[in-house]
Motif scaffolding. Structure first.
Motif, PDB file in Angstrom:
ATOM      1  N   GLN A  40       0.827  -1.204   0.000  1.00  0.00           N
ATOM      2  CA  GLN A  40       0.000   0.000   0.000  1.00  0.00           C
ATOM      3  C   GLN A  40       0.864   1.258   0.000  1.00  0.00           C
ATOM      4  O   GLN A  40       2.021   1.233   0.396  1.00  0.00           O
ATOM      5  CB  GLN A  40      -0.922  -0.007   1.218  1.00  0.00           C
ATOM      6  CG  GLN A  40      -1.948  -1.129   1.241  1.00  0.00           C
ATOM      7  CD  GLN A  40      -3.022  -0.952   0.175  1.00  0.00           C
ATOM      8  OE1 GLN A  40      -3.051   0.071  -0.499  1.00  0.00           O
ATOM      9  NE2 GLN A  40      -3.875  -1.944   0.018  1.00  0.00           N
ATOM     10  N   TYR A  42       1.068   5.142   1.363  1.00  0.00           N
ATOM     11  CA  TYR A  42       0.527   5.943   2.462  1.00  0.00           C
ATOM     12  C   TYR A  42       0.876   7.420   2.290  1.00  0.00           C
ATOM     13  O   TYR A  42       2.028   7.776   2.026  1.00  0.00           O
ATOM     14  CB  TYR A  42       1.052   5.442   3.797  1.00  0.00           C
ATOM     15  CG  TYR A  42       0.489   4.090   4.184  1.00  0.00           C
ATOM     16  CD1 TYR A  42      -0.639   3.982   4.998  1.00  0.00           C
ATOM     17  CD2 TYR A  42       1.086   2.916   3.727  1.00  0.00           C
ATOM     18  CE1 TYR A  42      -1.161   2.746   5.344  1.00  0.00           C
ATOM     19  CE2 TYR A  42       0.571   1.676   4.064  1.00  0.00           C
ATOM     20  CZ  TYR A  42      -0.557   1.595   4.874  1.00  0.00           C
ATOM     21  OH  TYR A  42      -1.078   0.371   5.211  1.00  0.00           O
ATOM     22  N   CYS A  65      -5.085   5.104  -2.466  1.00  0.00           N
ATOM     23  CA  CYS A  65      -4.063   4.996  -1.427  1.00  0.00           C
ATOM     24  C   CYS A  65      -4.630   5.452  -0.084  1.00  0.00           C
ATOM     25  O   CYS A  65      -5.716   6.018  -0.010  1.00  0.00           O
ATOM     26  CB  CYS A  65      -2.820   5.802  -1.796  1.00  0.00           C
ATOM     27  SG  CYS A  65      -3.128   7.527  -2.092  1.00  0.00           S
ATOM     28  N   PHE A  66      -3.900   5.202   0.968  1.00  0.00           N
ATOM     29  CA  PHE A  66      -4.360   5.529   2.313  1.00  0.00           C
ATOM     30  C   PHE A  66      -3.920   6.946   2.676  1.00  0.00           C
ATOM     31  O   PHE A  66      -2.780   7.334   2.453  1.00  0.00           O
ATOM     32  CB  PHE A  66      -3.795   4.530   3.322  1.00  0.00           C
ATOM     33  CG  PHE A  66      -4.459   3.183   3.251  1.00  0.00           C
ATOM     34  CD1 PHE A  66      -5.553   2.885   4.048  1.00  0.00           C
ATOM     35  CD2 PHE A  66      -3.993   2.209   2.373  1.00  0.00           C
ATOM     36  CE1 PHE A  66      -6.177   1.646   3.974  1.00  0.00           C
ATOM     37  CE2 PHE A  66      -4.605   0.969   2.296  1.00  0.00           C
ATOM     38  CZ  PHE A  66      -5.696   0.675   3.091  1.00  0.00           C
ATOM     39  N   THR A  68      -3.889  10.000   5.734  1.00  0.00           N
ATOM     40  CA  THR A  68      -4.061  10.486   7.102  1.00  0.00           C
ATOM     41  C   THR A  68      -3.867  11.987   7.058  1.00  0.00           C
ATOM     42  O   THR A  68      -2.909  12.475   6.439  1.00  0.00           O
ATOM     43  CB  THR A  68      -3.027   9.854   8.049  1.00  0.00           C
ATOM     44  OG1 THR A  68      -3.215   8.436   8.067  1.00  0.00           O
ATOM     45  CG2 THR A  68      -3.182  10.407   9.458  1.00  0.00           C
ATOM     46  N   TYR A  85       5.394   6.988   6.138  1.00  0.00           N
ATOM     47  CA  TYR A  85       4.574   7.480   5.024  1.00  0.00           C
ATOM     48  C   TYR A  85       5.439   7.606   3.773  1.00  0.00           C
ATOM     49  O   TYR A  85       6.622   7.958   3.849  1.00  0.00           O
ATOM     50  CB  TYR A  85       3.944   8.835   5.373  1.00  0.00           C
ATOM     51  CG  TYR A  85       2.877   8.741   6.439  1.00  0.00           C
ATOM     52  CD1 TYR A  85       1.552   8.486   6.105  1.00  0.00           C
ATOM     53  CD2 TYR A  85       3.209   8.888   7.786  1.00  0.00           C
ATOM     54  CE1 TYR A  85       0.574   8.384   7.090  1.00  0.00           C
ATOM     55  CE2 TYR A  85       2.240   8.795   8.779  1.00  0.00           C
ATOM     56  CZ  TYR A  85       0.923   8.537   8.417  1.00  0.00           C
ATOM     57  OH  TYR A  85      -0.042   8.429   9.392  1.00  0.00           O
TER      58      TYR A  85
END
Length: 386
Positions: A40, A42, A65-66, A68, A85
């Motif tokens: 993945q 980040y 994608c992830f 935050t 990240y």
């Protein structure tokens, strides 16, 4: 086949939203097929603007994608000590710890797990520092507000491993090309992605309209200036309104706003306010024209209408009385239908050392001559001595 048609074919094949031209519910696991569970990607976003964070989060979600997000540099530092990240997006302006200081702390902190991450700075539309300033600070790239989804997609495409990209090479190439063009045009205050929406993704139609906008600049600018100096409110307002709509359609939003200001100014009894703001309008107009012309591969240069026409003069200054008598003499030749004689007298007058405002108006008369707008020339001359 238009760009939108090509992307529609890809959408149907993958059954996902790919381009970001519309904001539809999507299956993130299938979107673009960029990532796998084994690897993945980040992203960490730090921006004090809550609305901006939501917008960017949605864009990144739709790439698969992830993401935050945090609201400050301090919170960002807490995150980089907890997780790794791949990409960090830092707003330039944040309270207490701005984007530059946050970058420095990420790179220098022994507790940071993201010292090898790619870090991009998010800039407002108008910034004081040049791009090289942020490059020297250590940022890997720049993303400018308002953020275009295609540009953000292209950043991610450029960073993820090749095996995570979709198989459709044409789609990837389209995104890359549009993102590159959009980034170039942002430098002249044109939002390409915003403009393309108005053309339903048809790049050819967009470029044709942009080309005409550039080609017609000299004539349209001169016509507006003629109306301005002859106090033709209605005509000036109509031309400003037409330019506003074309600029808005092309995505030149700030220029459209400038034209809108002049539309409102022309609703008053006098155009004095519009005249005092003419220079700033033309500066933005020429910036857009120059940028679009370069992007389209046009070699013609725009005239500096913001500048007073400078001619080789004889160094002799005229008194107000002498200047007025010469204008009246030119008008007299007009009344006798002696155009050639009037033009010669105007040329002789232009050889004298004139004050800036008088030089500018003589310049307008000369351009009216060149376009055979004799009535305009007469009105400007009459306005000079009235």
């Amino acid at each position: 086949m238009s760009l939108l048609d090509r992307l529609d074919i890809v959408r149907k094949k993958l059954d996902v939203e790919l381009t970001g031209f519309e904001d539809k519910p999507v299956d993130i696991d299938r979107e673009l097929n960029l990532y796998t569970r084994e690897g993945q990607f980040y992203v960490l976003l730090a921006d004090a603007d809550s609305e901006e964070r939501v917008t960017i989060e949605r864009m990144i979600d739709q790439t698969g994608c992830f993401i935050t997000s945090v609201s400050s540099g301090m919170e960002c530092m807490m995150e980089v000590t907890k997780d790794k990240y791949d990409l960090i997006l830092l707003a330039r302006n944040m309270p207490r710890m701005d984007g530059i200081q946050t970058l420095r702390n990420i790179k220098s902190s022994t507790q940071s797990k993201c010292r090898d991450a790619k870090i991009y700075v998010i800039l407002d539309e108008k910034v004081d520092e040049p791009d090289i300033f942020f490059e020297n600070e250590g940022f890997n790239g720049i993303i400018r507000k308002p953020i275009d989804r295609t540009i953000l997609q292209n950043v991610i495409i450029s960073l993820v491993p090749e095996k995570m990209l979709p198989d459709d090479e044409d789609l990837i190439e389209d995104i890359r090309e549009i993102a590159e063009d959009a980034e170039v045009l942002k430098g002249c205050d044109v939002r390409l992605i915003e403009g393309l929406k108005n053309f339903k993704g048809d790049m050819d139609a967009y470029m044709r309209t942009a080309g005409r906008f550039c080609d017609d600049y000299e004539v349209r600018c001169a016509d507006m200036l003629d109306d301005l100096y002859t106090n033709k409110n209605v005509e000036y307002r109509q031309k400003a309104r037409a330019e506003r709509e074309t600029a808005r359609k092309l995505g030149a939003i700030y220029l459209a706003d400038c034209f809108d200001d002049h539309v409102n100014m022309s609703k008053d009894d006098s155009l004095d306010v519009a005249e005092s703001n003419w220079k700033s309008l033309v500066a933005e107009w020429e910036k857009v024209i120059a940028g679009l012309s370069s992007w389209l591969g046009k070699t013609s240069e725009v005239s500096k209408t913001t500048d007073v026409l400078i001619l080789k003069t004889n160094g002799i200054k005229l008194s107000k009385k002498d200047f007025k008598e010469r204008i009246e003499d030119i008008l007299s030749s007009f009344e006798q239908n002696e155009r050639d004689e009037a033009e010669k007298k105007l040329e002789r007058l232009a050889q004298y050392e004139l004050e800036a405002d008088k030089r500018r108006k003589i310049d307008q008369v000369k351009r009216a001559f060149d376009k055979d707008n004799l009535n305009v020339a007469v009105e400007i001359l009459q306005g000079i001595i009235s």
